[in-house]
Design an enzyme around this catalytic site. Structure first.
Site, short mmCIF file in Angstrom:
data_model
loop_
_atom_site.label_atom_id
_atom_site.label_comp_id
_atom_site.label_asym_id
_atom_site.label_seq_id
_atom_site.Cartn_x
_atom_site.Cartn_y
_atom_site.Cartn_z
N SER A 107 34.41 -16.06 -6.08
CA SER A 107 35.98 -16.62 -5.26
C SER A 107 35.69 -17.66 -4.23
CB SER A 107 36.61 -15.36 -4.78
OG SER A 107 37.38 -14.80 -5.67
N LYS A 147 40.63 -18.51 5.07
CA LYS A 147 41.50 -17.82 3.92
C LYS A 147 42.48 -16.45 4.54
CE LYS A 147 40.44 -15.70 -0.37
NZ LYS A 147 39.23 -15.29 -1.66
N SER A 204 39.30 -16.95 -6.21
CA SER A 204 40.56 -16.70 -5.58
C SER A 204 40.71 -17.60 -4.12
CB SER A 204 40.90 -15.32 -4.77
OG SER A 204 39.83 -15.03 -4.06
#
Lengths: 95, 488
Positions: free
Chosen positions: B176, B77, B152
């Site tokens: 997330s 990420k 997210s």
């Protein structure tokens, strides 16, 4: 709690954000909706409950005061939008 | 050998056994990442990955690297700092930022022989539940490109589901990791707060943030935990707990495990009946394997969202004050400002997206003089109540089982049009972060239109192995996690 456009402008100033009148109006609308939802917490009686910052009982973390290598200044400065060989450069602040 | 037929652990074993090299594995994932149709990647780092894979392969052959993940390609990420590889947090303000250091998790992954192939798309600064607030465009759901992947960590979940990587690292502040894993039909694990170092994770809400794996299986997640968990002198909030033994804890035995199902979750307005049915069926599967499943009460459920958004926004407003156009990243052009403070104003206004600005404003508001007690301190009192109630539940139960999200993945654009609805969709995930608990999302079925549904298992603090083992047990009994999207 009433969120006014004046309050949004004040908070934007504290947050170092510029807001156009249109953005301020839109934020006023969205923040009002969210803050009125946040007001729901008032339903819950928390008298006598201590605010909890950390889930675990944490204590101050100390380390030995030893010299260790750090990052190279020239590498760090490469990420700065404006810099000299030794420093960050910011707009003039003192006349 | 097609590595996309394998789990990460199987890929590692194939490399160890000489059936495949780390370079071949990296080549396959790089090709898939470059052809990815979901916009899961912000950066693909082909040259670095191939150079590293070659070095790792040499270390495997010489016997220096022997771990189960040596040679396995990873995607990361884009809010986790990777030395020498651009790290943007999906924000314009960090568009040119190349870290001079690794996050601790990256140092540990590299020491275990993992090969980073690229950086994954996400909501800007991890603020969002759909991955649509990215400056680099939305990620799409591999099962239906007109739908969101969740967020997210949308790129982390979409890339695994779309076979654009085998395994990834995400971060979870209010769901997330778990929610996009659920929307994309993959497995996502959020560790107990303090188990994994946050050093080098670009902070959103520091008391809630935690890095964790997204993968095909709970056992792949456990293997990652064996590598990344443990105390770190660079993060004072990391706990002094045993770092390893996650993979070894996966016995698949859940006989006598006490699982509570909160009735309030199933009474939530807007809960999709198919999500309710599939997650309840998952509980029955676990019961058939020997778990004791009972209904429980989670009386605080309706207060978790307001408490979460107050605490998260407050910490965000503080954390994001560091983005000032001086030390790194974007600075507004000279004609747009006069003087230092105005430079901050211009840079931040241009550099942050709307959702980030909104959370900064909300956070500044709840921390400002006159409102601090009514909002921020009140939320911390509610946090104490939530922790207390969880303690009471876990006195009688080992795990809580509930949906990850009230629905399957919504259509692109829908949440941006109704942000309040998006916030409310976090109802089943945020309390886990507020109380610092471990939680996993595992695939448990599909709705009528073929979209994946995930079930969430939540454990008490530091019971990460119990959570992973229950997820593993479920995956030994089911094959939902073996189904993949045909991206079209």
């Amino acid at each position: 709690m009433q969120i006014t456009e004046e309050l949004v402008s004040y908070v934007a100033q504290l947050s170092r954000l510029r807001m156009s009148p249109e953005e301020t109006a839109e934020m006023q609308k969205q923040m009002s909706e969210i803050v009125s939802y946040m007001d729901k917490l008032n339903e819950l009686d928390t008298d006598g409950v201590e605010p909890l910052s950390h889930i675990f009982n944490i204590t101050n973390v100390l380390r030995d005061d030893t010299v260790a290598p750090s990052y190279a200044r020239e590498d760090i400065l490469k990420n700065a939008p404006e810099h000299t060989e030794e420093t960050f450069v910011v707009p003039k602040t003192v006349e | 050998m097609d590595i996309f037929q394998m789990t990460a652990l199987e890929c590692g074993a194939a490399i160890r056994d000489g059936k495949l090299t780390a370079v071949e594995a990296a080549e396959q994932v790089l090709a898939a990442a470059e052809a990815d149709k979901t916009n899961a990647y912000i950066t693909v780092c082909r040259e670095q990955a191939l150079a590293r894979a070659a070095a790792v392969q040499a270390d495997i052959e010489s016997g220096r690297l022997t771990g189960p993940l040596a040679g396995v390609p990873f995607a990361i990420k884009d809010n986790i700092c990777t030395k020498g590889v651009k790290t943007t947090a999906a924000s314009h303000i960090l568009g040119d930022f190349t870290p001079v250091y690794n996050a601790t998790v990256m140092d540990r992954l590299e020491a275990a022989g993992a090969v980073t192939v690229g950086k994954l798309n996400m909501d800007e600064f991890a603020m969002g539940s759909t991955s649509e607030t990215s400056y680099y465009g939305p990620t799409k759901n591999p099962w239906d490109l007109t739908k969101v992947p969740g967020g997210s960590s949308g790129g982390a979940a979409a890339s695994v589901a779309a076979k654009s990587t085998l395994i990834s690292l995400g971060s979870d502040t209010g769901g997330s990791i778990r929610q996009p894993a659920s929307y994309c039909g993959v497995t996502g694990f959020k560790p107990t707060y303090g188990t994994v170092s946050r050093f080098g994770l670009i902070a959103y809400a520091s008391s809630l943030d935690q890095i964790g794996p997204v993968a095909r299986t709970a056992s792949d997640c456990a293997a990652v935990m064996d590598v990344i968990a443990g105390k770190d002198p660079m993060d004072g909030t990391t706990l002094d707990t045993p770092a390893a033994g996650y993979l070894d804890a996966l016995t698949g035995d859940i006989k006598g495990l006490r699982i509570g199902i909160p009735k309030e979750c199933y009474a939530t307005a807007g809960l999709d009946p198919e999500v309710a049915a599939k997650t309840r069926a998952a509980a029955e599967t676990l019961a058939a394997a020997g778990a004791v499943v009972e209904e429980i009460s989670m009386p605080f459920l309706e207060y978790v969202i307001p408490a979460y958004y107050i605490i998260a926004a407050a910490e965000a407003s503080s954390n994001l004050s560091r983005f000032d156009g001086v030390k790194y990243g974007f600075r507004a052009s000279k004609e747009d400002y006069s003087g230092l403070v105005d430079m901050y104003n211009a840079t931040r206004s241009e550099g942050f997206g709307t959702e980030v600005k909104k959370r900064i404003l909300l956070g500044t508001f709840v921390l400002s003089s006159g409102y601090y007690d009514a909002y921020y301190r009140k939320a911390l009192r509610v946090k104490a109540v939530i922790k207390q109630k969880f303690d009471e539940i876990f006195a009688g139960y080992d795990l809580i089982l509930c949906p990850v999200a009230p629905t399957t993945a919504p259509a692109l654009g829908k949440s941006l049009a109704d942000p309040m609805a998006m916030y409310l969709s976090d109802i089943f995930t945020v309390s886990v972060n507020i109380a610092g608990l471990p939680g996993i999302s595992v695939p448990c079925g599909f709705d009528k239109s073929g979209m994946p549904i995930g079930v969430q298992l939540i454990g008490k603090a530091l019971a990460d192995k119990t959570v992973l083992n229950a997820g593993h047990a479920f995956q030994m009994l089911t094959d939902y996690h073996k189904q993949f999207a045909e991206v079209k």
